[in-house]
Design a protein around this motif. Sequence first.
Motif, PDB file in Angstrom:
ATOM      1  N   PRO A   1     -69.806  18.962  11.961  1.00  0.00           N
ATOM      2  CA  PRO A   1     -70.860  18.905  12.815  1.00  0.00           C
ATOM      3  C   PRO A   1     -71.792  17.749  12.497  1.00  0.00           C
ATOM      4  O   PRO A   1     -72.062  17.283  11.547  1.00  0.00           O
ATOM      5  N   VAL A   2     -72.426  17.189  13.576  1.00  0.00           N
ATOM      6  CA  VAL A   2     -73.024  15.771  13.601  1.00  0.00           C
ATOM      7  C   VAL A   2     -74.725  16.214  13.127  1.00  0.00           C
ATOM      8  O   VAL A   2     -75.314  17.002  13.759  1.00  0.00           O
ATOM      9  N   ASP A   3     -75.053  15.676  12.181  1.00  0.00           N
ATOM     10  CA  ASP A   3     -76.732  15.798  11.816  1.00  0.00           C
ATOM     11  C   ASP A   3     -77.158  14.362  11.748  1.00  0.00           C
ATOM     12  O   ASP A   3     -76.980  13.289  12.332  1.00  0.00           O
ATOM     13  N   THR A   4     -78.367  14.278  11.036  1.00  0.00           N
ATOM     14  CA  THR A   4     -78.916  12.785  11.138  1.00  0.00           C
ATOM     15  C   THR A   4     -78.349  12.031   9.947  1.00  0.00           C
ATOM     16  O   THR A   4     -78.580  10.631   9.931  1.00  0.00           O
ATOM     17  N   THR A   5     -77.548  12.415   9.302  1.00  0.00           N
ATOM     18  CA  THR A   5     -76.821  11.919   8.082  1.00  0.00           C
ATOM     19  C   THR A   5     -75.688  10.789   8.526  1.00  0.00           C
ATOM     20  O   THR A   5     -75.279  10.987   9.328  1.00  0.00           O
ATOM     21  N   VAL A   6     -75.713   9.602   7.882  1.00  0.00           N
ATOM     22  CA  VAL A   6     -74.553   8.658   8.042  1.00  0.00           C
ATOM     23  C   VAL A   6     -73.334   9.463   7.741  1.00  0.00           C
ATOM     24  O   VAL A   6     -72.258   9.118   8.441  1.00  0.00           O
ATOM     25  N   ARG A   7     -73.201  10.348   6.469  1.00  0.00           N
ATOM     26  CA  ARG A   7     -72.023  10.651   6.177  1.00  0.00           C
ATOM     27  C   ARG A   7     -71.372  11.665   7.474  1.00  0.00           C
ATOM     28  O   ARG A   7     -70.120  11.618   7.806  1.00  0.00           O
ATOM     29  N   GLN A   8     -72.354  12.408   7.946  1.00  0.00           N
ATOM     30  CA  GLN A   8     -71.614  13.376   9.206  1.00  0.00           C
ATOM     31  C   GLN A   8     -71.328  12.488  10.401  1.00  0.00           C
ATOM     32  O   GLN A   8     -70.825  13.172  11.351  1.00  0.00           O
ATOM     33  N   ARG A   9     -72.124  11.561  10.638  1.00  0.00           N
ATOM     34  CA  ARG A   9     -72.105  10.650  11.800  1.00  0.00           C
ATOM     35  C   ARG A   9     -70.926   9.752  11.818  1.00  0.00           C
ATOM     36  O   ARG A   9     -70.097   9.305  12.940  1.00  0.00           O
ATOM     37  N   TYR A  10     -70.658   9.224  10.561  1.00  0.00           N
ATOM     38  CA  TYR A  10     -69.482   8.141  10.300  1.00  0.00           C
ATOM     39  C   TYR A  10     -68.527   8.717   9.484  1.00  0.00           C
ATOM     40  O   TYR A  10     -67.388   8.127   9.241  1.00  0.00           O
ATOM     41  N   GLY A  11     -68.623   9.729   8.437  1.00  0.00           N
ATOM     42  CA  GLY A  11     -67.862   9.975   7.363  1.00  0.00           C
ATOM     43  C   GLY A  11     -66.491  10.412   7.666  1.00  0.00           C
ATOM     44  O   GLY A  11     -65.582  10.169   6.634  1.00  0.00           O
ATOM     45  N   PHE A  12     -66.050  10.947   8.879  1.00  0.00           N
ATOM     46  CA  PHE A  12     -64.684  11.360   9.131  1.00  0.00           C
ATOM     47  C   PHE A  12     -63.653  10.052   9.496  1.00  0.00           C
ATOM     48  O   PHE A  12     -62.450  10.188   9.444  1.00  0.00           O
ATOM     49  N   LEU A  13     -64.192   8.986   9.681  1.00  0.00           N
ATOM     50  CA  LEU A  13     -63.650   7.891  10.276  1.00  0.00           C
ATOM     51  C   LEU A  13     -62.637   7.321   9.294  1.00  0.00           C
ATOM     52  O   LEU A  13     -63.117   6.872   8.073  1.00  0.00           O
ATOM     53  N   GLY A  14     -61.533   7.152   9.586  1.00  0.00           N
ATOM     54  CA  GLY A  14     -60.357   6.565   8.484  1.00  0.00           C
ATOM     55  C   GLY A  14     -59.863   7.441   7.687  1.00  0.00           C
ATOM     56  O   GLY A  14     -59.109   7.070   6.819  1.00  0.00           O
ATOM     57  N   SER A  15     -60.143   8.780   7.609  1.00  0.00           N
ATOM     58  CA  SER A  15     -59.463   9.776   7.070  1.00  0.00           C
ATOM     59  C   SER A  15     -57.788   9.738   7.405  1.00  0.00           C
ATOM     60  O   SER A  15     -57.482   9.467   8.546  1.00  0.00           O
TER      61      SER A  15
ATOM     62  N   SER B   1     -75.428  -7.970   8.967  1.00  0.00           N
ATOM     63  CA  SER B   1     -75.563  -9.257   7.971  1.00  0.00           C
ATOM     64  C   SER B   1     -74.369  -8.895   6.856  1.00  0.00           C
ATOM     65  O   SER B   1     -74.434  -9.881   5.981  1.00  0.00           O
ATOM     66  N   ASN B   2     -73.697  -7.793   6.710  1.00  0.00           N
ATOM     67  CA  ASN B   2     -72.815  -7.694   5.688  1.00  0.00           C
ATOM     68  C   ASN B   2     -71.396  -7.315   6.169  1.00  0.00           C
ATOM     69  O   ASN B   2     -70.982  -6.208   6.538  1.00  0.00           O
ATOM     70  N   THR B   3     -70.714  -8.528   6.360  1.00  0.00           N
ATOM     71  CA  THR B   3     -69.586  -8.534   7.202  1.00  0.00           C
ATOM     72  C   THR B   3     -68.250  -9.184   6.146  1.00  0.00           C
ATOM     73  O   THR B   3     -68.679  -9.316   5.014  1.00  0.00           O
ATOM     74  N   THR B   4     -67.333  -8.918   6.671  1.00  0.00           N
ATOM     75  CA  THR B   4     -65.895  -9.223   5.966  1.00  0.00           C
ATOM     76  C   THR B   4     -64.760  -9.528   6.951  1.00  0.00           C
ATOM     77  O   THR B   4     -65.039  -8.831   8.127  1.00  0.00           O
ATOM     78  N   ASN B   5     -63.785 -10.360   6.752  1.00  0.00           N
ATOM     79  CA  ASN B   5     -62.976 -10.322   7.636  1.00  0.00           C
ATOM     80  C   ASN B   5     -61.436  -9.767   7.252  1.00  0.00           C
ATOM     81  O   ASN B   5     -60.292 -10.014   7.459  1.00  0.00           O
ATOM     82  N   THR B   6     -61.639  -9.052   5.948  1.00  0.00           N
ATOM     83  CA  THR B   6     -60.408  -8.182   5.465  1.00  0.00           C
ATOM     84  C   THR B   6     -60.777  -6.719   5.463  1.00  0.00           C
ATOM     85  O   THR B   6     -61.517  -6.274   4.640  1.00  0.00           O
ATOM     86  N   LEU B   7     -60.032  -5.867   6.122  1.00  0.00           N
ATOM     87  CA  LEU B   7     -60.046  -4.412   6.030  1.00  0.00           C
ATOM     88  C   LEU B   7     -59.226  -3.830   5.035  1.00  0.00           C
ATOM     89  O   LEU B   7     -57.933  -4.210   5.017  1.00  0.00           O
ATOM     90  N   ASN B   8     -59.227  -3.034   4.216  1.00  0.00           N
ATOM     91  CA  ASN B   8     -58.351  -2.041   3.502  1.00  0.00           C
ATOM     92  C   ASN B   8     -57.910  -0.873   4.005  1.00  0.00           C
ATOM     93  O   ASN B   8     -58.487  -0.571   5.109  1.00  0.00           O
ATOM     94  N   LYS B   9     -56.919  -0.070   3.671  1.00  0.00           N
ATOM     95  CA  LYS B   9     -56.481   1.158   4.137  1.00  0.00           C
ATOM     96  C   LYS B   9     -57.628   2.141   4.241  1.00  0.00           C
ATOM     97  O   LYS B   9     -58.348   2.397   3.385  1.00  0.00           O
ATOM     98  N   GLY B  10     -57.846   2.476   5.442  1.00  0.00           N
ATOM     99  CA  GLY B  10     -59.032   3.787   5.817  1.00  0.00           C
ATOM    100  C   GLY B  10     -60.172   2.985   6.215  1.00  0.00           C
ATOM    101  O   GLY B  10     -61.171   3.890   6.655  1.00  0.00           O
ATOM    102  N   ASP B  11     -60.572   1.763   5.957  1.00  0.00           N
ATOM    103  CA  ASP B  11     -61.665   1.050   6.402  1.00  0.00           C
ATOM    104  C   ASP B  11     -61.905   1.191   8.080  1.00  0.00           C
ATOM    105  O   ASP B  11     -60.670   1.012   8.545  1.00  0.00           O
ATOM    106  N   TYR B  12     -62.834   1.279   8.544  1.00  0.00           N
ATOM    107  CA  TYR B  12     -63.089   1.083   9.990  1.00  0.00           C
ATOM    108  C   TYR B  12     -64.175  -0.043  10.284  1.00  0.00           C
ATOM    109  O   TYR B  12     -64.961  -0.479   9.522  1.00  0.00           O
ATOM    110  N   ALA B  13     -63.831  -0.678  11.400  1.00  0.00           N
ATOM    111  CA  ALA B  13     -64.901  -1.503  12.040  1.00  0.00           C
ATOM    112  C   ALA B  13     -64.869  -1.556  13.524  1.00  0.00           C
ATOM    113  O   ALA B  13     -64.150  -0.680  14.223  1.00  0.00           O
TER     114      ALA B  13
END
Length: 244
Positions: free
Chosen positions: A128-142, A226-238
């Motif tokens: 369920p989505v609420d106002t927290t970043v965890r509930q809005r984004y935290g599932f991505l890359g599981s 302003s906080n970017t990278t050109n390398t992703l590790n396993k489970g990272d999302y962009a």
Amino acid sequence: SSSYAGRVIGANEGVGLVLKSDHKFYANYRGRSTNQAGSMLAKGKSALGKHFFWLGLPTEVNPGSGTTINNTSINKVLSIMATEDNTVITLSGYESGSQFIRDTSVYTSDSSHTITLNKGESYIYVVPVDTTVRQRYGFLGSEINSSKNIVVTIAQLMQQGVEAGNRDISFDQIIPVNQLGSLFVAMQGNGSNANEKVIIVATEDDTQINVNGTIVNLPVNGNSASNTTNTLNKGDYAIITPDE
């Protein structure tokens, strides 16, 4: 129905669809309500696998201070069906403390959850989505690992992008890691640049994303531009916008 969420769903409950034929055929599932609709193309045998990653659409806009876990109509869904008995499945890598729906209540989970399913049984994770970043984004890359072949469907119900007034449904059957590639063509539809984006989840460490011949720096895992990278590790999302 939330009564199916967070529990083993029996093969005789009529929830999971198994389509069979003596010949090759095309299968497209469509669902609609008064104001929302979605369509899913079944992937056939290509959908069978043991290793998947949960991707999907984050809720980028904050849904508002009055939105709580207990009253939200916005959620992220992961549905798993087993094709063999005694299939052990582990979901891991989501943000610790993430909350999921079980029947009509909410429970908190650490960073992994294991279930055992028999042939034809299903299990549905609902965030369920609420106002927290965890509930809005935290599932991505599981990460989803299984001892035997399973099929996986993802969905966003009452999905919001970057605008609070926009809501819709989307769902799709995803394919396992061994069916994935490293070259993709993305085409923009009839939406705005703000709402149409490419969501990337890395399945291996040291993954670099090349867009139109150039390795790009991207904000990863919800970081600011302003906080970017050109390398992703396993489970990272962009998230790639049409401006990249």
